[in-house]
Enzyme design. Structure first.
Site, PDB file in Angstrom:
ATOM      1  N   CYS A  83       0.840  -1.208   0.000  1.00  0.00           N
ATOM      2  CA  CYS A  83       0.000   0.000   0.000  1.00  0.00           C
ATOM      3  C   CYS A  83       0.873   1.254   0.000  1.00  0.00           C
ATOM      4  O   CYS A  83       1.446   1.571  -1.048  1.00  0.00           O
ATOM      5  CB  CYS A  83      -0.987  -0.061   1.157  1.00  0.00           C
ATOM      6  SG  CYS A  83      -2.418   0.959   0.859  1.00  0.00           S
ATOM      7  N   HIS A 175      -3.310  -5.347   1.723  1.00  0.00           N
ATOM      8  CA  HIS A 175      -2.673  -5.566   3.028  1.00  0.00           C
ATOM      9  C   HIS A 175      -2.628  -7.050   3.393  1.00  0.00           C
ATOM     10  O   HIS A 175      -3.496  -7.521   4.139  1.00  0.00           O
ATOM     11  CB  HIS A 175      -3.459  -4.808   4.105  1.00  0.00           C
ATOM     12  CG  HIS A 175      -3.306  -3.340   4.026  1.00  0.00           C
ATOM     13  ND1 HIS A 175      -2.379  -2.649   4.750  1.00  0.00           N
ATOM     14  CD2 HIS A 175      -3.955  -2.422   3.265  1.00  0.00           C
ATOM     15  CE1 HIS A 175      -2.454  -1.363   4.468  1.00  0.00           C
ATOM     16  NE2 HIS A 175      -3.408  -1.203   3.562  1.00  0.00           N
ATOM     17  N   GLU A 177      -0.930  -8.525   5.484  1.00  0.00           N
ATOM     18  CA  GLU A 177      -0.683  -8.723   6.913  1.00  0.00           C
ATOM     19  C   GLU A 177      -1.979  -8.731   7.734  1.00  0.00           C
ATOM     20  O   GLU A 177      -1.951  -9.032   8.918  1.00  0.00           O
ATOM     21  CB  GLU A 177       0.279  -7.642   7.443  1.00  0.00           C
ATOM     22  CG  GLU A 177      -0.309  -6.249   7.635  1.00  0.00           C
ATOM     23  CD  GLU A 177      -0.560  -5.473   6.331  1.00  0.00           C
ATOM     24  OE1 GLU A 177      -0.365  -6.049   5.244  1.00  0.00           O
ATOM     25  OE2 GLU A 177      -0.980  -4.307   6.428  1.00  0.00           O
TER      26      GLU A 177
HETATM   27  N1  GLN Z   1      -3.741   6.244   0.749  1.00  0.00           N
HETATM   28  C1  GLN Z   1      -2.561   6.002   1.519  1.00  0.00           C
HETATM   29  C2  GLN Z   1      -1.347   6.769   0.979  1.00  0.00           C
HETATM   30  O1  GLN Z   1      -1.451   7.493   0.048  1.00  0.00           O
HETATM   31  C3  GLN Z   1      -2.211   4.529   1.549  1.00  0.00           C
HETATM   32  C4  GLN Z   1      -3.192   3.809   2.400  1.00  0.00           C
HETATM   33  C5  GLN Z   1      -2.627   2.592   3.068  1.00  0.00           C
HETATM   34  O2  GLN Z   1      -1.421   2.386   3.178  1.00  0.00           O
HETATM   35  N2  GLN Z   1      -3.531   1.786   3.586  1.00  0.00           N
HETATM   36  O3  GLN Z   1      -0.287   6.639   1.534  1.00  0.00           O
END
Ligand code: GLN
Length: 202
Positions: A83, A175, A177
């Protein structure tokens, strides 16, 4: 024959660090939090957890970690970004000049699934992981809008790459995890084992 023992670091500046440490241990490798250059030098692979990419980018600069993390894959040590981690690995972030590691030949779009769709879960078939599909949790997730042909696409949602690999780099928009399924972590641990065998065979 015994497995190659590896130590996986989890970047511990912000985000779901504990869940990643637990997932790596459940997948059968040693896991330690990483906050300093010295700690980074002790690990064979690094996970960059989810969080807020602008914050983590600034913290990497402030903790003097940006350069050593950038140099890490060139030392045959893999990085797995989830992410926020995927965003920070990308060379291009659409419409943004925020600080980044910038080592993966992809362009990402932040919050790509739309503001309304804050989070969702779905079963995701992953190249190289036999059935059943991986249960993937997306939280304000990015996706990849374009990638160099060297980048292998391992999973997509509506045609958009959400799990990709380029050499020693692995990046997930979701994610892994946050579920009990450790197969994506295992995929990364195998990359780290293979890279370590390559380093020690020299
Ligand atoms: N939208 C977040 C960002 O731009 C990422 C979201 C996340 O890591 N769950 O960093």
């Amino acid at each position: 024959m015994s497995e190659t023992a590896v130590v996986i670091g989890v970047l511990a500046l912000q985000g779901d660090v504990r869940e990643h440490l637990a997932a790596v241990r459940a997948a059968g490798a040693e896991a330690v939090p990483v906050k300093t250059r010295e700690e980074l030098a002790q690990v064979d692979g690094l996970i960059i957890p989810g969080g807020e990419s602008t914050t983590v980018g600034k913290l990497l600069d402030r903790f003097g970690l940006m350069e050593p993390v950038r140099a890490f894959p060139a030392e045959d040590k893999p990085i797995f970004g989830t992410c926020t981690g995927m965003i920070l690995l990308a060379k291009e972030i659409e419409g943004s000049v925020q600080p980044r590691i910038g080592v993966m030949d992809v362009t990402v779009r932040r919050n790509a699934f739309g503001r309304q769709v804050d989070s969702f879960e779905q079963d995701l078939p992953v190249e190289g992981i036999p059935d059943p599909p991986v249960r993937a949790v997306f939280i304000r997730a990015p996706y990849i809008v374009s990638a160099d042909p060297r980048v292998e696409v391992l999973a997509t949602v509506h045609g958009h790459p959400v799990l990709v690999r380029e050499g020693h780099l692995l990046a997930a928009a979701f994610h892994p995890e946050l579920t009990d399924d450790t197969r994506v972590h295992l995929l990364f641990i195998e990359m780290v084992r293979e890279a370590k065998r390559g380093r020690t065979a020299e």
